[in-house]
Design an enzyme around this catalytic site. Structure first.
Site, PDB file in Angstrom:
ATOM      1  CB  CYS A   1      -5.502  -8.089  -4.242  1.00 58.07           C
ATOM      2  SG  CYS A   1      -7.162  -7.951  -3.572  1.00 58.07           S
TER       3      CYS A   1
ATOM      4  CB  CYS B   1      -5.701  -7.387  -0.735  1.00 55.26           C
ATOM      5  SG  CYS B   1      -6.500  -8.834  -1.463  1.00 55.26           S
TER       6      CYS B   1
END
Length: 104
Positions: free
Chosen positions: A30, A33
Site C-alpha cells: 500500500c 501506508c
C-alpha cells in the site's frame, strides 16, 4: 515508546488494555501506508502518552474484519480498550495529533 507490531493473537493484549492506543491497519504493498509510516514514527517521538500499534491486514485479517477495515491505511484510536475514533487514508502529523488529543 516504540511502535509495536500486533497480530490477531496479540491484539487483545497489546491494544485492548488501558490508555490511548493508535492502531494503524496497513499492508506492505500500500503506497499511502508507506507514506504514513514516517509520520507515525514522528508522532511516536512527540506524544509520550500514546502507544502506536501496526496491524498488517494481509497477515491478520481477523483484526481488520473485526473493526470493519475496508480501506487502508485505516487508523483507529482506542481508549481503554474501546474504539473511539477512526480515520481512513493518509493523514498529516498535525491531523493525527488532533484526532489523538481528543481522546487523551
Amino acid at each position: 515508546m516504540a511502535i509495536v507490531n500486533v497480530t490477531d493473537q496479540s491484539f487483545k493484549n497489546e491494544v485492548e488494555g488501558t490508555g490511548t492506543v493508535l492502531v494503524d491497519f496497513w499492508a506492505p504493498w500500500c503506497g499511502p501506508c508507506k507514506m504514513i509510516a514516517p509520520v507515525l514514527e514522528e508522532l511516536d517521538k512527540e506524544v509520550d502518552s500514546l502507544k502506536i500499534a501496526k496491524v498488517n491486514v494481509d497477515d491478520n485479517p481477523e483484526s481488520a474484519s473485526r473493526f470493519g477495515v475496508m480501506s487502508i491505511p485505516t487508523l483507529i484510536v482506542f481508549k481503554d480498550g474501546q474504539p473511539v475514533d477512526k480515520v481512513v487514508g493518509f493523514q498529516s502529523k498535525d491531523a493525527l495529533k488532533s484526532v489523538v488529543s481528543r481522546h487523551q
